[in-house]
Design a protein around this motif. Structure first.
Motif, short mmCIF file in Angstrom:
data_model
loop_
_atom_site.label_atom_id
_atom_site.label_comp_id
_atom_site.label_asym_id
_atom_site.label_seq_id
_atom_site.Cartn_x
_atom_site.Cartn_y
_atom_site.Cartn_z
N HIS A 1 65.49 -15.37 -18.60
CA HIS A 1 65.96 -14.47 -19.11
C HIS A 1 65.80 -12.88 -18.07
O HIS A 1 65.75 -12.35 -18.59
CB HIS A 1 65.21 -14.10 -20.43
N PHE A 2 64.17 -13.11 -17.50
CA PHE A 2 64.23 -11.71 -16.78
C PHE A 2 65.21 -11.64 -16.12
O PHE A 2 65.84 -11.01 -15.57
CB PHE A 2 62.82 -12.70 -15.82
N ARG A 3 66.35 -12.88 -14.69
CA ARG A 3 67.33 -12.26 -14.40
C ARG A 3 68.23 -11.96 -15.26
O ARG A 3 69.13 -11.15 -14.96
CB ARG A 3 67.78 -13.64 -13.79
N LEU A 4 68.55 -12.56 -16.85
CA LEU A 4 69.65 -11.48 -17.22
C LEU A 4 69.36 -10.20 -17.53
O LEU A 4 70.23 -9.10 -17.44
CB LEU A 4 69.14 -12.19 -18.48
N GLN A 5 67.83 -9.63 -18.04
CA GLN A 5 67.30 -8.30 -18.18
C GLN A 5 67.36 -7.80 -16.48
O GLN A 5 67.46 -6.72 -16.69
CB GLN A 5 66.03 -8.83 -18.67
N HIS A 6 67.25 -8.18 -15.12
CA HIS A 6 66.78 -7.74 -13.77
C HIS A 6 67.32 -8.32 -12.96
O HIS A 6 67.09 -9.04 -12.06
CB HIS A 6 65.45 -8.11 -13.69
N PRO A 7 69.31 -8.42 -12.98
CA PRO A 7 69.74 -9.04 -11.87
C PRO A 7 69.65 -8.69 -10.57
O PRO A 7 69.60 -9.29 -9.86
CB PRO A 7 71.18 -8.81 -12.41
N LEU A 8 69.32 -7.50 -10.68
CA LEU A 8 68.94 -6.90 -8.84
C LEU A 8 67.81 -6.54 -8.51
O LEU A 8 67.69 -6.34 -7.41
CB LEU A 8 69.83 -5.90 -8.93
N GLU B 1 70.44 -16.52 -5.66
CA GLU B 1 72.10 -17.09 -5.81
C GLU B 1 71.67 -18.89 -5.92
O GLU B 1 72.26 -19.53 -7.33
CB GLU B 1 73.47 -17.03 -4.88
N ASP C 1 69.12 -19.38 -8.53
CA ASP C 1 69.62 -19.25 -9.92
C ASP C 1 70.40 -20.47 -10.81
O ASP C 1 69.87 -21.15 -11.67
CB ASP C 1 70.57 -18.56 -10.55
N LEU D 1 61.83 -20.14 -18.53
CA LEU D 1 62.15 -20.02 -19.89
C LEU D 1 62.39 -17.97 -19.45
O LEU D 1 63.30 -17.12 -19.70
CB LEU D 1 61.44 -20.21 -20.95
N GLY D 2 60.89 -17.93 -18.99
CA GLY D 2 61.14 -15.90 -19.23
C GLY D 2 61.37 -16.11 -17.61
O GLY D 2 62.29 -15.90 -17.29
N TRP E 1 58.24 -25.14 -19.32
CA TRP E 1 59.35 -24.59 -19.84
C TRP E 1 59.23 -23.16 -20.19
O TRP E 1 60.44 -22.37 -19.85
CB TRP E 1 59.83 -25.54 -21.14
N LEU E 2 58.10 -22.95 -21.03
CA LEU E 2 57.65 -21.38 -21.39
C LEU E 2 57.95 -20.62 -20.07
O LEU E 2 59.00 -19.08 -19.86
CB LEU E 2 57.03 -20.85 -21.31
N GLN F 1 68.66 -23.55 -13.27
CA GLN F 1 69.60 -23.30 -14.43
C GLN F 1 70.67 -24.61 -14.84
O GLN F 1 69.86 -25.25 -16.24
CB GLN F 1 71.18 -22.19 -14.24
#
Ligand code: HEM
Lengths: 427, 261
Positions: free
Chosen positions: B216-223, B163, B166, B212-213, B208-209, B170
């Motif tokens: 989006h990785f966290r969005l896709q794999h929150p667990l 947490e 993240d 950025l990865g 930056w990339l 951000q």
């Protein structure tokens, strides 16, 4: 969560990875077939029409194509991870290859266009895949317009606009060097390698080139005056009159210092001539033995030889480092047919705009230093700048929105759910 | 130059205050916080003194940026700690800041007044500061990822670390994006084009990339906590390569001393 959505992400990754690999292989093959020919964006107005058409197509997809599996996949998160990784790898290639004209590179790299990665086919193919995903992701949300997602549009849309415009505008970008000497005017400009020339729609008269230097500094050289032996971490001593400092067990006192001086007898005499280099008289006292040396040093120039001071038997000489420019500027007058002459000043970081052209201060006669009688300006024309800047502004705004949003998030959101769980889970 | 010569003492004082602060913190919270704050202020003070003495923002050399970083990392971590009511990140962030400060003590600077013309811009300070703030937050995330990696999977400690990581990413990523945008506008003013694909820019883009990865990785794999920690480690390596490996500062390619032509 998408981890347990209908299409398992594993297969989306597989498909995404294959698309990236296939694109790269295809682009490499085409590049080899075309003998490494660079990829050039179409010129105005074709590029603008193309951009409009792509945007329109994305808009249409955004309205209609969301239930369509391929667009879902191409605009989805697993594919985003694939294209980001794929593009990352190509940028890594671009960032690690030595910058060169490509002659030292192995033949295969030249054939892939990697002598100049930025115009190479594989690199641009990777960028286009990146854009495709970004565009589809942005468009895919069109029918779900919600205030809460504003930041999503702003950052993704801004990014898309920035890259798309930057990519397509490269053929409309013109950069030319303009070399003009004091008292003269010219409208002729040439490419940086000198292979092409053209005329600007206006003339540039150089009234005055001025340059200001920092106070010169002491350095140490070997007894043969071949190499600098001053090392990082040792003090930098300004050669200002009256300055007292210590270096390598010597105390240095600056007795006299001139911004411009010419040899006079055994020493130097202040001079206003632009050909007079800076010079300083020092007294160096060896702290351990107490022995003292007094002498003159100058970095010299084309007319006046360099002079250094031998530091006893310490194995080095005190010398004056070349002065470093603080600022340089050109007082120019813009000459246009049927208009009164228009005087302006061009300085580094302070370009001027004339008729869609931007004039930047680029360089000067560095070997002559303050005696430089000519100035090098760069004339840049980039009609896409407003579009690119809109993209940059949106991207920055998006960043600020995400930042504020982050800080505003309730402190105790994530007992079980991770903090970044996607807000919408309708997929 | 006198104030600048106190740098080693100010740095040593900061290290001392931080160590004492971290040791006392669990038992005597108020005293611990005061000591940590004082140590950080000492760095802020010496930065100000250097700024005034050199008559230019001390954001030019790698050593100078390390110093800012050592100053900003405790502040970044402290902000997140206060905002989200945690204390443990300080035990990771402050030693990391101390490490960077220690590098500076081991490699003394040659304090140099000069600032090349291209750097004389109002955008210089915001650009480099945005990057250093980004580095501070992203390093805080890295520190948290180490803690999380060592914790048992699915444990509370692991979740907490994720947490924190993240949130730091951000915030750090927003600063990274701002730094990139300011840099592009500045490059246009100074060099005529907003993006020249030189190695510094290329590596800034790679960093930056990388993050950025991660986002989006966290969005896709929150667990997937362990995957996230690994990702943060890799992204931090890219960040360090960009910062030190390639001397990201525009000045870096200019040699310290030119004597012969
Ligand atoms: C510019 C910085 C960027 C930031 C701050 C950012 C942030 C985000 C966030 C917060 C979301 C979740 C939004 C939501 O669910 O409401 C998201 C989704 C997404 N982003 Fe980004 N992103 C950025 C750039 C990119 C780029 C460059 C790509 C593609 C190459 C991309 C592709 C995606 C995709 C495909 C989604 C999922 C969209 C969906 O599921 O509908 N993003 N991004």
């Amino acid at each position: 969560m998408q981890d347990n959505s209908l299409q398992p992400p594993k297969s989306e990754y597989k498909i995404g990875g294959l698309i990236c690999l296939g694109t790269s292989l295809l682009a490499c093959a085409v590049s080899i077939f075309q003998d490494g020919k660079p990829l050039i964006a179409p010129p105005w107005p074709t590029n603008a029409i193309l951009l409009g058409l792509v945007a329109l197509w994305l808009f249409f997809i955004g309205l209609k194509g969301q239930r369509f599996a391929p667009t879902l996949l191409l605009g989805g998160l697993p594919f985003a991870l694939c294209v980001i990784a794929h593009f990352f790898l190509w940028v890594l290639v671009a960032g690690t290859l030595p910058a060169s004209d490509g002659t030292q590179l192995p033949e295969i790299l030249r054939l892939l266009g990697l002598a100049n990665p930025i115009t190479s086919l594989p690199f641009n193919a990777a960028l286009i895949l990146f854009l495709l995903n970004l565009g589809l992701a942005t468009a895919g949300r069109l029918t779900k317009l919600k205030k809460a997602r504003l930041k999503f549009y702003v950052s993704h849309g801004g990014m898309w606009l920035l890259i798309a415009a930057g990519l397509l505008s490269s053929s409309d970008l013109e950069r030319w060097e303009l070399i003009v000497s004091e008292g003269n005017a010219t409208a002729e400009v040439s490419s940086s390698d000198g292979s092409q020339t053209r005329y600007l729609p206006f003339g540039v008269l150089l009234s005055d080139f001025s340059i200001e230097f920092f106070t010169t500094q002491l350095t140490l050289v070997d007894p043969d005056e071949k190499e600098i032996v001053w090392q990082k971490g040792e003090p930098l001593i300004d050669l200002d009159q009256g300055n007292l400092a210590q270096i390598r067990g010597w105390q240095i006192e600056v007795l006299q210092s001139f911004e411009g001086a010419l040899p006079h007898g055994d020493g130097y005499q202040a001079s206003d001539s632009p050909y007079a280099p800076p010079a300083a008289q020092l007294r160096a006292t060896h702290l351990a033995s107490g022995s003292a040396i007094t002498g003159w040093t100058t970095c010299g120039n084309d007319q006046v030889p360099t002079r250094t001071i031998l530091a006893g038997d310490s194995g080095f000489r005190f010398a004056m480092a070349l002065p470093r420019p603080k600022r340089f500027a050109s007082e120019i007058t813009i000459l246009k047919k049927g208009e009164p002459p228009y005087p302006v000043r061009v300085e580094v970081n302070k370009p001027v705009k004339v008729d869609g052209w931007e004039l930047n201060q680029l360089s000067y006669d560095e070997t002559a230093g303050k005696a430089s009688r000519w100035s090098v300006l760069e004339a840049v024309r980039d009609p896409w700048i407003p579009v690119v800047y809109t993209g940059i502004a949106l991207l920055a705004l998006g960043a600020i929105m995400h930042l504020l949003d982050r800080i505003a998030v309730a402190p105790r959101s994530a007992e079980l759910q991770p903090a970044t769980a996607a807000p919408d889970q309708e997929k | 130059m006198n104030l600048i010569q106190t740098f080693p003492y100010a740095a040593a004082l900061a290290l001392l205050l931080w160590s004492a602060g971290l040791t006392l913190f669990p038992k005597k919270r108020a005293l611990g916080i005061s000591l940590l704050t004082l140590g950080t202020l000492a760095l802020g003070g010496i930065l100000l003194a250097i700024w005034i003495t050199l008559d230019r923002p001390p954001l030019r050399t790698l050593g100078e940026t390390r110093l800012w970083y050592a100053f900003l990392l405790p502040i970044a971590a402290g902000c997140i700690c206060i905002r989200w009511k945690m204390t443990w990140p300080l035990y990771y962030a402050i030693p990391l800041a101390g490490l960077f400060l220690g590098i500076n003590l081991a490699h003394p600077e040659s304090w140099d007044r000069t600032l090349m013309p291209a750097l004389r811009s109002v955008l210089f300070v915001p650009h480099v500061l945005a990057y250093l703030l980004a580095y501070a937050f992203l390093s805080a995330a890295f520190a948290a990822s180490i803690r999380g990696w060592r914790a048992a999977p699915l444990s509370n400690k692991s979740k907490q670390s994720l947490e924190f990581a993240d949130r730091s990413v951000q915030i750090g990523f927003a600063f990274l994006t701002l730094g990139l945008c300011i840099g592009a506008v500045w490059a246009k003013e100074a060099w005529g084009h907003y993006w020249a694909w030189d190695p510094k820019e290329t590596w800034a883009l790679l960093t930056w990339l990388g993050y950025l990865g991660y986002l989006h990785f966290r969005l896709q794999h929150p667990l997937q906590a362990r995957g996230a920690f690994l990702f943060l480690g890799a992204a931090w390596i890219v960040l360090l390569l960009c910062w030190f490996g390639l001397n990201h500062l525009p000045i870096a390619d200019q040699s310290v001393h030119t004597y012969t032509r």
